[in-house]
Design an enzyme around this catalytic site. Structure first.
Site, PDB file in Angstrom:
ATOM      1  CB  SER A 173      -0.903   0.018   1.240  1.00 13.69           C
ATOM      2  OG  SER A 173      -1.575   1.262   1.366  1.00 13.69           O
ATOM      3  CE1 TYR A 186      -4.538  -2.083   4.754  1.00 10.14           C
ATOM      4  CE2 TYR A 186      -3.623   0.103   4.375  1.00 10.14           C
ATOM      5  CZ  TYR A 186      -4.104  -1.094   3.887  1.00 10.14           C
ATOM      6  OH  TYR A 186      -4.143  -1.305   2.524  1.00 10.14           O
TER       7      TYR A 186
END
Length: 282
Positions: A173, A186
Protein backbone atom coordinates in the site's frame (compact mmCIF):
# COMPACT_ATOMS: atom_id res chain seq x y z
CA UNK A 1 -14.27 7.69 -12.35
CA UNK A 2 -17.50 9.54 -11.55
CA UNK A 3 -18.22 11.49 -8.37
CA UNK A 4 -19.27 9.50 -5.33
CA UNK A 5 -21.99 10.46 -2.86
CA UNK A 6 -21.36 10.08 0.87
CA UNK A 7 -22.07 6.46 1.76
CA UNK A 8 -21.17 3.62 4.10
CA UNK A 9 -21.95 -0.06 4.50
CA UNK A 10 -21.21 -2.89 6.88
CA UNK A 11 -17.84 -4.67 6.83
CA UNK A 12 -16.46 -6.31 4.69
CA UNK A 13 -18.46 -4.49 2.04
CA UNK A 14 -20.20 -5.57 -1.16
CA UNK A 15 -19.79 -4.28 -4.68
CA UNK A 16 -23.50 -4.09 -5.46
CA UNK A 17 -24.10 -1.61 -2.64
CA UNK A 18 -21.50 0.88 -3.91
CA UNK A 19 -22.49 4.04 -5.78
CA UNK A 20 -21.14 4.14 -8.36
CA UNK A 21 -20.00 0.55 -8.68
CA UNK A 22 -16.28 0.36 -9.48
CA UNK A 23 -14.90 -0.69 -12.83
CA UNK A 24 -13.56 -4.10 -11.86
CA UNK A 25 -14.48 -6.50 -14.67
CA UNK A 26 -11.70 -5.73 -17.20
CA UNK A 27 -14.30 -5.49 -19.96
CA UNK A 28 -11.96 -3.75 -22.44
CA UNK A 29 -8.89 -5.86 -21.61
CA UNK A 30 -7.48 -8.02 -24.39
CA UNK A 31 -5.18 -10.82 -23.30
CA UNK A 32 -2.25 -12.19 -25.28
CA UNK A 33 -1.67 -15.65 -23.74
CA UNK A 34 0.94 -14.35 -21.30
CA UNK A 35 -0.31 -16.75 -18.59
CA UNK A 36 -1.41 -19.63 -20.79
CA UNK A 37 -1.56 -22.85 -18.78
CA UNK A 38 -0.71 -21.19 -15.47
CA UNK A 39 -2.57 -21.87 -12.21
CA UNK A 40 -3.13 -18.87 -9.93
CA UNK A 41 -4.41 -18.42 -6.38
CA UNK A 42 -5.63 -14.90 -5.58
CA UNK A 43 -6.56 -14.24 -1.96
CA UNK A 44 -9.21 -11.57 -1.55
CA UNK A 45 -10.19 -12.22 -5.16
CA UNK A 46 -13.93 -11.73 -4.89
CA UNK A 47 -14.11 -7.98 -5.55
CA UNK A 48 -12.14 -4.84 -6.28
CA UNK A 49 -8.52 -5.28 -7.33
CA UNK A 50 -8.69 -9.01 -6.64
CA UNK A 51 -11.65 -9.45 -9.01
CA UNK A 52 -10.05 -7.36 -11.76
CA UNK A 53 -6.82 -9.34 -11.40
CA UNK A 54 -8.66 -12.67 -11.56
CA UNK A 55 -10.40 -11.66 -14.77
CA UNK A 56 -7.21 -10.29 -16.31
CA UNK A 57 -5.36 -13.52 -15.45
CA UNK A 58 -8.16 -15.54 -17.05
CA UNK A 59 -8.02 -13.44 -20.20
CA UNK A 60 -4.29 -14.15 -20.29
CA UNK A 61 -4.98 -17.88 -20.17
CA UNK A 62 -4.73 -18.80 -16.46
CA UNK A 63 -7.06 -20.92 -14.36
CA UNK A 64 -7.84 -19.15 -11.10
CA UNK A 65 -8.72 -19.89 -7.49
CA UNK A 66 -9.94 -17.06 -5.25
CA UNK A 67 -10.49 -16.71 -1.53
CA UNK A 68 -12.99 -14.43 0.16
CA UNK A 69 -14.27 -13.78 3.67
CA UNK A 70 -18.07 -14.03 3.38
CA UNK A 71 -19.13 -12.11 0.25
CA UNK A 72 -20.71 -15.05 -1.59
CA UNK A 73 -22.46 -12.95 -4.25
CA UNK A 74 -19.26 -11.10 -5.16
CA UNK A 75 -17.28 -14.36 -5.29
CA UNK A 76 -19.86 -16.03 -7.54
CA UNK A 77 -19.83 -13.05 -9.88
CA UNK A 78 -16.04 -13.10 -10.12
CA UNK A 79 -16.14 -16.80 -10.88
CA UNK A 80 -18.66 -16.22 -13.66
CA UNK A 81 -16.43 -13.53 -15.20
CA UNK A 82 -13.45 -15.90 -15.17
CA UNK A 83 -15.54 -18.67 -16.72
CA UNK A 84 -16.86 -16.26 -19.36
CA UNK A 85 -13.21 -15.78 -20.34
CA UNK A 86 -12.98 -19.52 -20.92
CA UNK A 87 -11.00 -20.50 -17.82
CA UNK A 88 -11.72 -22.42 -14.62
CA UNK A 89 -12.42 -20.64 -11.33
CA UNK A 90 -12.75 -22.20 -7.88
CA UNK A 91 -13.76 -20.22 -4.80
CA UNK A 92 -12.95 -20.68 -1.10
CA UNK A 93 -14.77 -18.78 1.63
CA UNK A 94 -13.27 -18.35 5.08
CA UNK A 95 -11.14 -16.20 7.35
CA UNK A 96 -7.50 -15.85 6.31
CA UNK A 97 -6.64 -14.81 9.87
CA UNK A 98 -6.72 -18.53 10.67
CA UNK A 99 -3.58 -20.52 9.89
CA UNK A 100 -5.56 -23.62 9.01
CA UNK A 101 -7.58 -21.69 6.40
CA UNK A 102 -4.42 -20.29 4.79
CA UNK A 103 -2.86 -23.72 4.42
CA UNK A 104 -6.04 -25.46 3.31
CA UNK A 105 -6.80 -23.03 0.48
CA UNK A 106 -3.38 -23.76 -0.99
CA UNK A 107 -3.94 -27.51 -0.83
CA UNK A 108 -7.45 -27.21 -2.26
CA UNK A 109 -6.16 -25.02 -5.10
CA UNK A 110 -3.45 -27.51 -6.01
CA UNK A 111 -5.93 -30.40 -5.96
CA UNK A 112 -8.55 -28.64 -8.06
CA UNK A 113 -6.33 -26.80 -10.53
CA UNK A 114 -3.56 -29.38 -10.73
CA UNK A 115 -0.79 -27.15 -9.42
CA UNK A 116 0.17 -23.62 -8.45
CA UNK A 117 2.31 -21.22 -10.47
CA UNK A 118 1.22 -17.73 -9.36
CA UNK A 119 0.29 -16.68 -5.81
CA UNK A 120 -1.30 -13.27 -5.29
CA UNK A 121 -1.68 -12.27 -1.64
CA UNK A 122 -4.24 -9.52 -1.78
CA UNK A 123 -6.63 -9.98 1.17
CA UNK A 124 -6.49 -7.39 3.95
CA UNK A 125 -8.30 -5.41 6.60
CA UNK A 126 -8.13 -1.87 8.01
CA UNK A 127 -9.72 0.07 10.87
CA UNK A 128 -9.17 3.85 11.01
CA UNK A 129 -8.66 5.55 14.38
CA UNK A 130 -8.14 9.15 15.45
CA UNK A 131 -5.80 8.30 18.34
CA UNK A 132 -3.25 5.49 18.52
CA UNK A 133 -4.55 4.71 22.01
CA UNK A 134 -7.81 3.51 20.46
CA UNK A 135 -5.99 0.49 19.03
CA UNK A 136 -6.50 -2.27 21.60
CA UNK A 137 -4.89 -5.68 21.60
CA UNK A 138 -7.80 -7.28 19.77
CA UNK A 139 -7.62 -4.83 16.86
CA UNK A 140 -3.83 -4.98 16.64
CA UNK A 141 -3.81 -8.76 16.60
CA UNK A 142 -6.60 -8.90 14.03
CA UNK A 143 -4.82 -6.47 11.70
CA UNK A 144 -1.54 -8.37 11.83
CA UNK A 145 -3.14 -11.82 11.68
CA UNK A 146 -5.02 -10.90 8.50
CA UNK A 147 -2.41 -8.68 6.84
CA UNK A 148 0.89 -10.25 7.92
CA UNK A 149 0.66 -13.65 9.64
CA UNK A 150 -1.59 -15.07 6.91
CA UNK A 151 0.90 -14.01 4.25
CA UNK A 152 3.62 -16.05 5.96
CA UNK A 153 1.36 -19.08 6.41
CA UNK A 154 0.08 -19.07 2.83
CA UNK A 155 3.54 -18.68 1.34
CA UNK A 156 4.97 -21.41 3.57
CA UNK A 157 2.33 -23.83 2.30
CA UNK A 158 2.56 -22.69 -1.32
CA UNK A 159 6.31 -23.18 -1.62
CA UNK A 160 5.91 -26.96 -1.59
CA UNK A 161 4.08 -26.59 -4.91
CA UNK A 162 5.93 -23.74 -6.66
CA UNK A 163 9.00 -24.23 -8.81
CA UNK A 164 11.27 -22.32 -11.19
CA UNK A 165 9.36 -19.64 -13.06
CA UNK A 166 6.71 -19.26 -10.37
CA UNK A 167 5.71 -15.82 -9.13
CA UNK A 168 4.54 -14.49 -5.76
CA UNK A 169 2.89 -11.06 -5.72
CA UNK A 170 2.10 -9.32 -2.42
CA UNK A 171 -0.26 -6.36 -2.16
CA UNK A 172 1.33 -3.54 -0.20
CA UNK A 173 0.00 0.00 0.00
CA UNK A 174 1.07 3.58 -0.48
CA UNK A 175 0.42 3.77 3.27
CA UNK A 176 3.16 1.21 3.85
CA UNK A 177 5.57 3.64 2.17
CA UNK A 178 4.57 6.91 3.79
CA UNK A 179 2.22 6.05 6.64
CA UNK A 180 -1.28 7.31 7.31
CA UNK A 181 -2.35 9.28 10.38
CA UNK A 182 -5.59 7.32 10.86
CA UNK A 183 -4.63 3.90 9.41
CA UNK A 184 -1.84 3.37 11.90
CA UNK A 185 -1.76 -0.39 12.47
CA UNK A 186 -2.74 -1.02 8.85
CA UNK A 187 0.17 1.07 7.57
CA UNK A 188 2.54 -0.78 9.89
CA UNK A 189 1.26 -4.13 8.62
CA UNK A 190 1.72 -3.10 5.00
CA UNK A 191 5.24 -1.89 5.73
CA UNK A 192 5.91 -5.34 7.17
CA UNK A 193 4.78 -7.29 4.09
CA UNK A 194 6.61 -4.91 1.78
CA UNK A 195 9.81 -5.63 3.68
CA UNK A 196 8.92 -9.32 3.52
CA UNK A 197 8.78 -9.01 -0.27
CA UNK A 198 12.40 -7.87 -0.43
CA UNK A 199 13.57 -10.56 1.99
CA UNK A 200 11.75 -13.40 0.25
CA UNK A 201 12.97 -12.27 -3.15
CA UNK A 202 16.52 -12.82 -1.92
CA UNK A 203 15.69 -16.06 -0.11
CA UNK A 204 13.94 -17.64 -3.10
CA UNK A 205 16.21 -16.42 -5.88
CA UNK A 206 18.15 -19.68 -6.09
CA UNK A 207 14.83 -21.49 -6.55
CA UNK A 208 13.97 -19.12 -9.42
CA UNK A 209 10.76 -17.98 -7.73
CA UNK A 210 10.20 -14.27 -8.14
CA UNK A 211 8.60 -12.18 -5.36
CA UNK A 212 7.31 -8.67 -6.03
CA UNK A 213 4.88 -6.15 -4.58
CA UNK A 214 2.13 -3.88 -5.87
CA UNK A 215 1.53 -0.89 -3.57
CA UNK A 216 -1.56 0.97 -4.79
CA UNK A 217 -2.69 4.43 -3.84
CA UNK A 218 -6.41 5.14 -3.29
CA UNK A 219 -8.63 2.65 -5.12
CA UNK A 220 -12.44 2.54 -5.12
CA UNK A 221 -13.22 -0.90 -3.67
CA UNK A 222 -15.82 -2.24 -1.19
CA UNK A 223 -13.32 -1.90 1.66
CA UNK A 224 -13.58 1.89 1.45
CA UNK A 225 -17.29 2.42 2.29
CA UNK A 226 -17.04 -0.54 4.68
CA UNK A 227 -14.29 1.02 6.81
CA UNK A 228 -14.49 4.83 6.37
CA UNK A 229 -17.29 7.14 7.47
CA UNK A 230 -19.60 8.54 4.80
CA UNK A 231 -17.97 11.98 4.62
CA UNK A 232 -14.49 10.53 4.16
CA UNK A 233 -15.80 8.27 1.41
CA UNK A 234 -17.14 11.31 -0.44
CA UNK A 235 -13.67 12.89 -0.56
CA UNK A 236 -11.73 9.64 -0.96
CA UNK A 237 -8.86 9.92 -3.42
CA UNK A 238 -9.13 13.64 -4.05
CA UNK A 239 -5.77 14.26 -2.37
CA UNK A 240 -3.97 12.15 -4.98
CA UNK A 241 -2.05 14.23 -7.55
CA UNK A 242 -4.51 13.11 -10.23
CA UNK A 243 -7.35 14.31 -8.00
CA UNK A 244 -9.23 11.01 -7.92
CA UNK A 245 -9.17 7.42 -6.75
CA UNK A 246 -8.39 4.65 -9.21
CA UNK A 247 -10.76 1.95 -10.34
CA UNK A 248 -9.58 -1.64 -9.84
CA UNK A 249 -9.30 -2.10 -13.62
CA UNK A 250 -6.46 0.43 -13.56
CA UNK A 251 -4.45 -1.55 -11.00
CA UNK A 252 -4.84 -5.15 -12.20
CA UNK A 253 -2.33 -4.82 -15.10
CA UNK A 254 0.44 -4.38 -12.51
CA UNK A 255 -0.31 -7.90 -11.28
CA UNK A 256 -0.32 -9.27 -14.82
CA UNK A 257 3.10 -7.68 -15.33
CA UNK A 258 4.61 -9.41 -12.29
CA UNK A 259 2.87 -12.73 -13.02
CA UNK A 260 4.15 -12.86 -16.60
CA UNK A 261 7.63 -14.24 -17.14
CA UNK A 262 7.50 -12.74 -20.61
CA UNK A 263 7.24 -9.25 -19.12
CA UNK A 264 9.04 -9.36 -15.77
CA UNK A 265 11.49 -12.28 -15.74
CA UNK A 266 14.28 -9.93 -14.55
CA UNK A 267 12.19 -8.38 -11.76
CA UNK A 268 12.25 -9.64 -8.18
CA UNK A 269 12.11 -7.78 -4.88
CA UNK A 270 10.51 -4.81 -6.64
CA UNK A 271 7.52 -2.62 -5.81
CA UNK A 272 5.19 -1.03 -8.35
CA UNK A 273 3.32 2.00 -7.01
CA UNK A 274 0.19 2.84 -9.04
CA UNK A 275 -0.75 5.87 -6.96
CA UNK A 276 -2.10 8.55 -9.27
CA UNK A 277 1.14 10.49 -9.53
CA UNK A 278 2.38 10.27 -5.93
CA UNK A 279 6.10 9.60 -6.21
CA UNK A 280 7.95 7.19 -3.93
CA UNK A 281 11.19 5.27 -4.51
CA UNK A 282 10.33 1.66 -5.36
Amino acid sequence: MSERPAQSQSYPGRTGEMAPEPRDEMRDYLGSDQLRGRRALITGGDSGIGRATAVAFAKEGADVAITYLEEDDDARHTASLVEDAGRRCVTFGGDMAEERQCREVVEHTVRQLGGLDVLVLHHGTQTPVKDVREIDGEQLRRTFEVNVFSVFWTIQEALDHMGPGSSIIITGSINGLRGNKTLIDYSASKGAVMSLTASLAQNLMDREIRVNCVAPGPVWTPLIPATFDAERVESFGKNAPMGRAADPDEIAPSYVFFASNRQSSYYTGQTLVPAGGEIHPG
